[in-house]
Design a protein around this motif. Structure first.
Motif, mmCIF file in Angstrom:
data_model
loop_
_atom_site.group_PDB
_atom_site.id
_atom_site.type_symbol
_atom_site.label_atom_id
_atom_site.label_comp_id
_atom_site.label_asym_id
_atom_site.label_seq_id
_atom_site.Cartn_x
_atom_site.Cartn_y
_atom_site.Cartn_z
ATOM 1 N N ALA A 60 0.833 -1.201 0.000
ATOM 2 C CA ALA A 60 0.000 0.000 0.000
ATOM 3 C C ALA A 60 0.867 1.249 0.000
ATOM 4 C CB ALA A 60 -0.915 -0.009 1.218
ATOM 5 N N LEU A 61 1.981 1.205 0.741
ATOM 6 C CA LEU A 61 2.898 2.337 0.785
ATOM 7 C C LEU A 61 3.494 2.616 -0.576
ATOM 8 C CD1 LEU A 61 4.477 4.448 2.387
ATOM 9 C CD2 LEU A 61 6.177 2.685 2.891
ATOM 10 N N ARG A 62 3.776 1.546 -1.325
ATOM 11 C CA ARG A 62 4.334 1.719 -2.670
ATOM 12 C C ARG A 62 3.381 2.510 -3.545
ATOM 13 N NH1 ARG A 62 5.214 -3.212 -7.000
ATOM 14 N NH2 ARG A 62 5.720 -1.914 -8.797
ATOM 15 N N HIS A 63 2.085 2.192 -3.483
ATOM 16 C CA HIS A 63 1.102 2.912 -4.286
ATOM 17 C C HIS A 63 1.029 4.369 -3.855
ATOM 18 C CE1 HIS A 63 -2.563 3.790 -6.501
ATOM 19 N NE2 HIS A 63 -3.116 4.218 -5.376
ATOM 20 N N GLN A 65 3.312 6.156 -2.383
ATOM 21 C CA GLN A 65 4.531 6.879 -2.743
ATOM 22 C C GLN A 65 4.522 7.274 -4.208
ATOM 23 O OE1 GLN A 65 7.547 4.127 -1.420
ATOM 24 N NE2 GLN A 65 7.913 5.308 0.442
ATOM 25 N N GLY A 66 3.977 6.386 -5.067
ATOM 26 C CA GLY A 66 3.890 6.706 -6.485
ATOM 27 C C GLY A 66 2.994 7.902 -6.730
ATOM 28 N N VAL A 67 1.843 7.934 -6.043
ATOM 29 C CA VAL A 67 0.921 9.066 -6.191
ATOM 30 C C VAL A 67 1.563 10.351 -5.675
ATOM 31 C CG1 VAL A 67 -1.295 10.000 -5.454
ATOM 32 C CG2 VAL A 67 -1.095 7.586 -6.064
ATOM 33 N N MET A 68 2.214 10.239 -4.500
ATOM 34 C CA MET A 68 2.850 11.419 -3.920
ATOM 35 C C MET A 68 3.961 11.954 -4.813
ATOM 36 S SD MET A 68 3.003 10.271 0.098
ATOM 37 C CE MET A 68 3.963 11.720 0.534
ATOM 38 N N LEU A 69 4.705 11.030 -5.455
ATOM 39 C CA LEU A 69 5.788 11.469 -6.341
ATOM 40 C C LEU A 69 5.238 12.260 -7.519
ATOM 41 C CD1 LEU A 69 8.774 11.340 -7.167
ATOM 42 C CD2 LEU A 69 8.242 9.266 -8.435
ATOM 43 N N ARG A 70 4.139 11.774 -8.110
ATOM 44 C CA ARG A 70 3.547 12.484 -9.246
ATOM 45 C C ARG A 70 3.058 13.865 -8.834
ATOM 46 N NH1 ARG A 70 1.593 7.176 -9.902
ATOM 47 N NH2 ARG A 70 2.455 6.134 -11.749
ATOM 48 N N CYS A 71 2.399 13.938 -7.657
ATOM 49 C CA CYS A 71 1.910 15.231 -7.172
ATOM 50 C C CYS A 71 3.063 16.188 -6.888
ATOM 51 C CB CYS A 71 1.072 15.027 -5.905
ATOM 52 S SG CYS A 71 -0.477 14.143 -6.186
ATOM 53 N N LEU A 72 4.129 15.658 -6.295
ATOM 54 C CA LEU A 72 5.285 16.500 -5.988
ATOM 55 C C LEU A 72 5.947 16.994 -7.265
ATOM 56 C CD1 LEU A 72 7.209 17.649 -3.885
ATOM 57 C CD2 LEU A 72 8.494 15.509 -3.985
ATOM 58 N N ARG A 73 6.025 16.116 -8.261
ATOM 59 C CA ARG A 73 6.635 16.509 -9.540
ATOM 60 C C ARG A 73 5.816 17.620 -10.193
ATOM 61 N NH1 ARG A 73 7.304 11.695 -13.548
ATOM 62 N NH2 ARG A 73 8.824 11.117 -11.954
ATOM 63 N N LEU A 74 4.488 17.456 -10.151
ATOM 64 C CA LEU A 74 3.621 18.469 -10.739
ATOM 65 C C LEU A 74 3.739 19.792 -9.996
ATOM 66 C CD1 LEU A 74 1.393 19.344 -12.686
ATOM 67 C CD2 LEU A 74 -0.284 18.358 -11.107
ATOM 68 N N GLN A 152 11.641 9.386 -22.978
ATOM 69 C CA GLN A 152 12.624 9.495 -21.906
ATOM 70 C C GLN A 152 11.943 9.499 -20.542
ATOM 71 O OE1 GLN A 152 16.054 9.510 -22.331
ATOM 72 N NE2 GLN A 152 16.010 9.234 -20.099
ATOM 73 N N GLN A 153 10.804 10.218 -20.438
ATOM 74 C CA GLN A 153 10.078 10.276 -19.172
ATOM 75 C C GLN A 153 9.541 8.895 -18.792
ATOM 76 O OE1 GLN A 153 6.885 13.105 -19.134
ATOM 77 N NE2 GLN A 153 6.345 12.688 -17.004
ATOM 78 N N ALA A 154 9.062 8.136 -19.776
ATOM 79 C CA ALA A 154 8.550 6.786 -19.497
ATOM 80 C C ALA A 154 9.666 5.879 -18.992
ATOM 81 C CB ALA A 154 7.921 6.189 -20.759
ATOM 82 N N ARG A 159 12.281 3.077 -14.426
ATOM 83 C CA ARG A 159 13.437 2.830 -13.566
ATOM 84 C C ARG A 159 13.108 3.135 -12.115
ATOM 85 N NH1 ARG A 159 16.559 4.716 -18.033
ATOM 86 N NH2 ARG A 159 16.345 6.874 -17.305
ATOM 87 N N TYR A 160 12.382 4.225 -11.893
ATOM 88 C CA TYR A 160 12.012 4.579 -10.517
ATOM 89 C C TYR A 160 11.105 3.509 -9.915
ATOM 90 C CZ TYR A 160 9.553 6.767 -6.671
ATOM 91 O OH TYR A 160 8.995 7.019 -5.451
ATOM 92 N N GLN A 161 10.106 3.061 -10.680
ATOM 93 C CA GLN A 161 9.189 2.043 -10.175
ATOM 94 C C GLN A 161 9.931 0.734 -9.882
ATOM 95 O OE1 GLN A 161 6.136 2.415 -9.241
ATOM 96 N NE2 GLN A 161 5.923 4.528 -9.930
ATOM 97 N N ALA A 162 10.892 0.384 -10.752
ATOM 98 C CA ALA A 162 11.661 -0.838 -10.521
ATOM 99 C C ALA A 162 12.507 -0.718 -9.254
ATOM 100 C CB ALA A 162 12.545 -1.133 -11.735
ATOM 101 N N THR A 163 13.135 0.448 -9.071
ATOM 102 C CA THR A 163 13.937 0.670 -7.876
ATOM 103 C C THR A 163 13.076 0.636 -6.621
ATOM 104 O OG1 THR A 163 15.498 2.035 -9.123
ATOM 105 C CG2 THR A 163 15.520 2.263 -6.733
#
Length: 337
Positions: A60-63, A65-74, A152-154, A159-163
């Motif tokens: 659940a934390l992984r999901h 973190q992914g959402v938070m990363l997108r929001c932070l990037r935006l 490039q973004q994909a 890579r981030y998701q794999a890490t």
């Protein structure tokens, strides 16, 4: 001399009371031991459940973190664009992107692939390739450059998701390993396994069938298998200690010396004489089964044939061996209490 009948009755009552008290002590001792083992098993199960819950929480934390990363990037992009925007930002009453219509639009800025803006319901970004031709020209849209940037973004996202996935998997593996180790170790243990090749908790390998002298009685006893060789000085030093253990625990322990050397070499040994059973294993079957690479080596198995100790025999002094026998059912009722 006459004995008063009341004195005889008192003596019988006293004897009966002592018998009842002794029985109660034995029963209470059994109850305490059973409760202790149940508590250990319950603790082990609780640790395993905790590891499984931890794994679910990490997914659940992984999901999240992914959402938070997108929001932070935006948010970062919007801040950068807002800081670099011109004094008069582009404002539109409506902006249609496919079937979606945004109202009261204020464009904050753009990059190679996206346009970023506020609207009546919040903040958004859309791909430049989905805008009309006029707006694409306004924001210098280059289809080829946008395609390369998206590729490039994909790759970066993958890579981030794999890490992130590997990091979470490593945490989960560690949590499960910690729970397993916690369930394995105990204050009663003299050693703990760190490899699947360890025999601890597994059936002991069969003993050789060729005996020097009479075959010992093994049924219902702990068996201390002493793997040795006549030419080894450390092995010969252990013989007096093993003689002592055999004498001290004769009713519940059988010490068995196993060697791959020839019978004449065993009989020619100078020094302490073994007071325990000796067996020959010329084909080294036991050594191979136990993966033994050095001598002296000891295996202690309980009356059910399960190994409860594996290691150097010097560890099994009288106190340690007595503790193992009590813990795994080899002590008397008085000793266990």
């Amino acid at each position: 001399m006459q004995i008063h009948p009341s004195s005889m009755a008192g003596s019988r009552d006293s004897t009966r009371s002592r018998s009842v008290w002794s029985s109660r002590r034995r029963i209470h001792g059994c109850i305490r031991r059973r409760r202790g083992w149940r508590e250990l098993e319950a603790a082990a199960r609780q640790r395993t459940i905790g590891a499984e819950v931890s794994l679910a929480n990490q997914r659940a934390l992984r999901h999240k973190q992914g959402v938070m990363l997108r929001c932070l990037r935006l948010a970062c992009i919007l801040l950068l664009l807002a800081g670099s925007a011109e004094a008069g930002p582009l404002k539109l009453k409506t902006l249609q992107v496919g079937p979606r219509v945004y109202r009261d639009v204020t464009v904050l800025g753009s990059n190679t692939t996206d346009i970023y803006f506020t609207h009546a319901e919040g903040i958004a970004n859309v791909k430049l390739k989905y805008l009309n031709e006029q707006l694409q020209k306004r924001f210098n849209y280059d289809a080829q450059a946008a395609t390369e940037a998206e590729r490039q973004q994909a790759e970066d996202d993958a890579r981030y998701q794999a890490t992130l996935a590997e990091e979470l998997a490593a945490r989960a593996r560690k949590a499960m390993r910690d729970a397993k180790n916690a369930a394995t170790t105990s204050d009663l243990n003299l050693a703990d396994p760190i490899s699947d090749k360890s025999l601890l908790g597994k059936p002991a390998p069969p003993l050789p069938t060729r005996w020097l002298g009479e075959k010992p009685e093994l049924k219902g006893k702990f068996v201390l298998t002493f793997v040795w060789t006549p030419w080894s000085i450390p092995c010969r030093k252990q013989i007096p200690e093993l003689n002592l253990l055999q004498r001290s625990f004769a009713e519940k322990l059988a010490v068995v010396g196993v060697t791959t050397e020839a019978e004449e070499d065993v009989r020619a040994v100078e020094g302490p004489v073994a007071e325990f059973a000796l067996a020959l294993d010329p084909e080294a079957k036991l050594i191979s089964a136990a993966a033994i690479t050095s001598v002296p080596h000891a295996l202690l198995s309980n009356p059910n044939g399960i190994v409860v100790f594996q290691g150097h025999p010097a560890v099994l002094n009288t106190n340690n061996l007595s503790s193992l026998l009590k813990a795994f059912g080899g002590g008397t009722e008085e000793e266990r209490e």
